[in-house]
Design an enzyme around this catalytic site. Structure first.
Site, PDB file in Angstrom:
ATOM      1  CG  ASN A  85      45.339  38.441  37.348  1.00  0.00           C
ATOM      2  OD1 ASN A  85      45.627  39.386  36.635  1.00  0.00           O
ATOM      3  ND2 ASN A  85      46.138  37.405  37.526  1.00  0.00           N
ATOM      4  CD  GLN A  90      40.005  36.605  41.095  1.00  0.00           C
ATOM      5  OE1 GLN A  90      39.182  37.358  40.594  1.00  0.00           O
ATOM      6  NE2 GLN A  90      40.169  36.468  42.394  1.00  0.00           N
ATOM      7  CG  HIS A  96      45.263  35.610  44.378  1.00  0.00           C
ATOM      8  ND1 HIS A  96      44.039  35.121  43.990  1.00  0.00           N
ATOM      9  CD2 HIS A  96      46.036  35.595  43.256  1.00  0.00           C
ATOM     10  CE1 HIS A  96      44.064  34.832  42.701  1.00  0.00           C
ATOM     11  NE2 HIS A  96      45.261  35.114  42.235  1.00  0.00           N
TER      12      HIS A  96
HETATM   13  P1  AMP Z   1      45.571  33.953  39.343  1.00  0.00           P
HETATM   14  O1  AMP Z   1      45.719  33.425  37.952  1.00  0.00           O
HETATM   15  O2  AMP Z   1      45.828  35.408  39.464  1.00  0.00           O
HETATM   16  O3  AMP Z   1      44.263  33.519  39.942  1.00  0.00           O
HETATM   17  O4  AMP Z   1      46.732  33.267  40.186  1.00  0.00           O
HETATM   18  C1  AMP Z   1      46.559  32.098  40.926  1.00  0.00           C
HETATM   19  C2  AMP Z   1      47.925  31.677  41.405  1.00  0.00           C
HETATM   20  O5  AMP Z   1      47.757  30.703  42.409  1.00  0.00           O
HETATM   21  C3  AMP Z   1      48.789  31.043  40.315  1.00  0.00           C
HETATM   22  O6  AMP Z   1      49.996  31.792  40.195  1.00  0.00           O
HETATM   23  C4  AMP Z   1      49.049  29.639  40.829  1.00  0.00           C
HETATM   24  O7  AMP Z   1      50.349  29.168  40.546  1.00  0.00           O
HETATM   25  C5  AMP Z   1      48.828  29.796  42.317  1.00  0.00           C
HETATM   26  N1  AMP Z   1      48.423  28.591  43.019  1.00  0.00           N
HETATM   27  C6  AMP Z   1      47.421  27.743  42.690  1.00  0.00           C
HETATM   28  N2  AMP Z   1      47.308  26.763  43.602  1.00  0.00           N
HETATM   29  C7  AMP Z   1      48.257  26.995  44.538  1.00  0.00           C
HETATM   30  C8  AMP Z   1      48.669  26.335  45.726  1.00  0.00           C
HETATM   31  N3  AMP Z   1      48.052  25.223  46.166  1.00  0.00           N
HETATM   32  N4  AMP Z   1      49.683  26.863  46.443  1.00  0.00           N
HETATM   33  C9  AMP Z   1      50.321  27.980  46.017  1.00  0.00           C
HETATM   34  N5  AMP Z   1      49.974  28.649  44.912  1.00  0.00           N
HETATM   35  C10 AMP Z   1      48.968  28.173  44.169  1.00  0.00           C
END
Ligand code: AMP
Ligand code: ZN
Length: 130
Positions: A85, A90, A96
């Site tokens: 995203n 995002q 990521h």
């Molecule tokens: P996005 O919405 O593409 O920014 O995805 C962010 C992702 O980060 C989501 O799937 C969350 O579940 C994941 N996330 C957020 N905090 C953590 C964390 N501390 N460790 C692992 N994953 C995380």
């Protein structure tokens, strides 16, 4: 910088790391969609696809190509969905890539609002006009 993923890289926040090298880290998404749902991140902070270093992007591809057979072997997934995203959608502003192993009947589906869609002809016209 107040960035969760930079803190994970620095070891200030724990993560279930499954792969790491000088350039990238791969760890379990804290809120998985399927078993083995992973996040692949560069160690150098940047936010979107417009900022990622092309050499790092290439390395990320190599890491995915290394990991996917392992996911198949160890988790018995039958596919891999790759998502990334930028800006809208995002939540974490550290670049990521979502690596989501796919399984028959995992019910993973993208929801979308068909009412917002223009015709293919209209979108094609918009994208190709000078
Ligand atoms: P996005 O919405 O593409 O920014 O995805 C962010 C992702 O980060 C989501 O799937 C969350 O579940 C994941 N996330 C957020 N905090 C953590 C964390 N501390 N460790 C692992 N994953 C995380
Ligand atoms: Zn960061």
């Amino acid at each position: 910088m107040d960035c969760i993923f930079c803190k994970i890289i620095a070891g200030e926040i724990p993560s279930y790391t499954v792969y790491e090298d000088e350039e990238v880290k791969v760890f379990l998404d804290i809120n998985p969609s399927t078993n083995g749902d992973l996040l692949l991140i560069p160690k150098k902070h940047c936010t979107t696809i417009l900022e990622i270093d092309p050499a790092t992007w290439k390395h990320m591809l190599e890491v995915i190509q290394m990991l996917y057979p392992k996911l198949k072997e160890k988790l018995h997934c039958e596919g891999l969905t790759i998502a990334q995203n930028n800006d809208y959608g995002q939540d974490i502003k550290h670049f990521h890539i979502h690596l989501t192993p796919r399984y028959p009947d995992d019910l993973l589906a993208h929801q979308f609002n068909k009412d917002l869609l223009k015709s293919l002809e209209e979108v094609h016209q918009i994208l190709t006009e000078a």
